[in-house]
Motif scaffolding. Structure first.
Motif, short mmCIF file in Angstrom:
data_model
loop_
_atom_site.label_atom_id
_atom_site.label_comp_id
_atom_site.label_asym_id
_atom_site.label_seq_id
_atom_site.Cartn_x
_atom_site.Cartn_y
_atom_site.Cartn_z
N PHE A 106 12.74 48.69 9.25
CA PHE A 106 11.97 49.78 9.85
C PHE A 106 10.49 49.45 9.98
O PHE A 106 9.77 50.14 10.69
CB PHE A 106 12.20 51.10 9.09
N THR A 107 10.04 48.40 9.34
CA THR A 107 8.73 47.86 9.67
C THR A 107 8.76 47.36 11.11
O THR A 107 7.82 47.57 11.88
CB THR A 107 8.35 46.72 8.72
N PRO A 160 1.40 48.49 9.90
CA PRO A 160 2.73 49.06 9.65
C PRO A 160 2.97 49.23 8.15
O PRO A 160 2.69 48.33 7.37
CB PRO A 160 3.68 48.03 10.25
N LEU A 161 3.49 50.38 7.77
CA LEU A 161 3.73 50.69 6.37
C LEU A 161 5.23 50.90 6.14
O LEU A 161 5.80 51.91 6.58
CB LEU A 161 2.98 51.96 5.96
N PRO A 162 5.89 49.97 5.47
CA PRO A 162 7.31 50.18 5.15
C PRO A 162 7.45 51.31 4.13
O PRO A 162 6.51 51.63 3.40
CB PRO A 162 7.74 48.84 4.56
N VAL A 322 1.32 36.41 10.36
CA VAL A 322 0.86 37.54 9.57
C VAL A 322 1.97 38.57 9.51
O VAL A 322 2.43 39.07 10.52
CB VAL A 322 -0.41 38.16 10.19
N MET A 323 2.42 38.88 8.30
CA MET A 323 3.55 39.77 8.14
C MET A 323 3.15 41.22 8.09
O MET A 323 1.98 41.56 8.22
CB MET A 323 4.32 39.39 6.88
N GLY A 324 4.11 42.07 7.85
CA GLY A 324 3.91 43.51 7.97
C GLY A 324 2.84 44.09 7.09
O GLY A 324 2.32 45.15 7.38
N ARG A 325 2.49 43.43 5.98
CA ARG A 325 1.49 44.02 5.12
C ARG A 325 0.08 43.82 5.66
O ARG A 325 -0.88 44.31 5.10
CB ARG A 325 1.59 43.43 3.71
N ALA A 343 9.25 44.48 16.78
CA ALA A 343 8.44 43.60 15.95
C ALA A 343 9.18 43.19 14.71
O ALA A 343 9.02 43.77 13.68
CB ALA A 343 7.16 44.31 15.57
N VAL A 344 10.05 42.21 14.81
CA VAL A 344 10.66 41.69 13.62
C VAL A 344 9.61 40.94 12.81
O VAL A 344 9.72 40.81 11.61
CB VAL A 344 11.86 40.79 13.95
#
Length: 359
Positions: A106-107, A160-162, A322-325, A343-344
C-alpha cells in the motif's frame, strides 16, 4: 536502458511486470500473474517472475517486491494472510540479483494516487474535478484490508507513509452488529475483530453466512450479492464506509481518500449505494468529511509500476534508489507513468551512490 522488475505480492494473487526506463519515460514490456498459494518460497517467487516476464531477474537493474504485510526489513518480510515469507538477504549470491528491495504494497498504492491511475479514478463522494490540496489517504479490501497515506514534507515533496490500519479493532454499532461481531469472532476463534477480519473476503463470507445461512465462497457472494440491493450489500457497504470514514479522519486526507482493492473495484455498487454514503457521513464531523472527496480506482493494476524522480543528468548509474521512507518530488515524471502504474519503488534523487548501493 534500465530494466526494472516489479512484483505485487498479495495474499491471493501475485502479479509481475517488467519495465524499461528511457529518458524519463517508463514503458511496460510484459505482465504476468500467478496464485500466491503456488509460490511456497522465495526461490519459487523469483522463478515464477522470470517465467512470467520471459527474463531472469538477474538481468534486471532492480527487482522490487510490494508485499501485503508489514515491512520492517527492506530485504525480508512475511505476508499477513498467507504463509509465504520472502527473503532477499542473499539474493545476489543465490539468484544473481544485483539490486532488490521489499516495500509494503500500500506504499505503492499510495503513490498511484499521483499518477494517471489517481487522476482517472471515479468520484464516489464529493465534487468531481481536480484533486484538492492536502494529505491523501488510500484504503482497500481484498484478501486483507490495506491502508496508507501521503503527506508533503517541509520541502513540498510527497512522503508516502505505510500503515497497518487494517488491523485496528473494528467498531460495531448497535445490537444487530454486536450479534454479528459475536458470531464472526466465534467462527474465527478470535477475541475481537479487526477491519481485516470484517472487510476481507473471509469477512464477506461470514457476513453472508450470518445474514442468509448460506456458506459460500467470497467470489460467489460478490458476484451475486454485491451487484444489487441485497442485505449483504447494505451491511458490507456500511462496514466498508465506516472503515473509510475512520481512515479519512485519522489521516485528515483533505486531498482525497482513494479506494482500491479487488472487492470494491470489481463490485462498484459497494461504494455507490446509499448505505455507503450514509455510513461515511454518519456521526460527528460531517462538515469535515464533506471536504474530503472519495474516489475509487478503476485500474486493477494500480499496485504495479514505478513512481520515479529523475535528476537532470538522466544517469541511472550515478543515482541513488530512494525507498518509501524518503520523499520524492511530485512535480517530475508522473506524467510519464503508464496508466496501470503506481510506485512499487521510488527513485532516484542523489548522485552520491551507485546503483549497486541500492541493495
Amino acid at each position: 536502458m534500465p530494466y526494472i522488475m516489479a512484483v505485487d505480492l498479495g495474499g491471493t494473487n501475485c502479479r509481475f511486470a517488467g519495465f524499461t526506463l528511457d529518458k524519463g519515460i517508463l514503458s511496460l514490456h510484459r505482465m504476468g500473474k500467478r496464485k500466491t498459494a503456488e509460490l511456497p518460497d522465495t526461490g519459487a517467487l523469483i522463478s515464477a517472475c522470470g517465467t512470467a516476464l520471459d527474463r531472469h531477474p538477474r538481468t534486471a537493474d532492480a527487482f522490487v517486491v510490494g508485499m501485503a504485510g508489514p515491512v520492517a526489513d527492506p530485504l525480508k518480510a512475511r505476508l499477513t494472510n498467507a504463509p509465504l515469507e520472502v527473503d532477499l538477504t542473499d539474493a545476489g549470491e543465490r539468484y544473481g540479483i544485483r539490486s532488490c528491495r521489499i516495500i509494503n504494497d500500500f506504499t505503492a498504492e499510495a503513490c498511484a494516487c499521483l499518477t494517471e491511475a489517481g487522476s482517472s479514478a471515479h468520484c464516489v463522494l464529493g465534487a468531481p474535478g481536480p484533486r484538492p490540496a492536502g494529505p491523501i489517504g488510500i484504503i482497500g479490501a481484498g484478501t486483507g484490508l490495506g491502508t496508507a497515506s501521503l503527506i508533503r514534507d517541509s520541502h513540498g515533496s510527497w512522503l508516502p507513509l505505510p500503515a497497518e490500519g487494517g488491523h485496528v479493532i473494528f467498531p460495531f454499532i448497535g445490537k444487530e452488529e454486536a450479534a454479528f461481531q459475536d458470531f464472526a469472532a466465534r467462527e474465527l476463534g478470535l477475541a475481537c475483530l479487526s477491519g481485516d477480519d470484517v472487510l476481507s473476503g473471509r469477512g464477506l463470507r461470514l457476513l453472508h453466512l450470518f445474514l442468509t445461512g448460506e456458506r459460500r465462497e467470497a467470489h460467489e457472494i460478490a458476484a451475486e450479492a454485491l451487484g444489487s440491493e441485497t442485505g449483504t450489500l447494505r451491511w458490507y457497504a456500511r462496514f466498508y464506509a465506516r472503515a473509510c470514514r475512520n481512515w479519512a479522519l485519522s489521516t485528515l486526507c483533505t486531498g482525497g481518500l482513494f479506494v482500491t482493492g479487488g472487492i470494491a473495484l470489481r463490485n462498484p455498487l459497494v461504494t455507490e449505494c446509499a448505505a455507503f454514503r450514509e455510513a461515511f457521513y454518519e456521526g460527528p464531523h460531517r462538515r469535515l468529511l464533506e471536504r474530503i472527496p472519495v474516489r475509487r480506482f478503476t485500474d486493477m493494476n494500480s499496485g504495479l509500476g514505478i513512481g520515479m524522480v529523475r535528476d537532470a543528468d538522466d544517469s541511472i548509474a550515478r543515482s541513488q534508489w530512494v525507498m518509501g521512507r524518503y520523499s520524492f518530488s511530485a512535480q517530475k515524471s508522473f506524467s510519464n507513468m503508464p496508466p496501470h502504474g503506481s510506485a512499487v519503488l521510488f527513485f532516484y534523487r542523489s548522485h552520491r551512490h551507485s546503483l549497486s548501493n541500492f541493495r
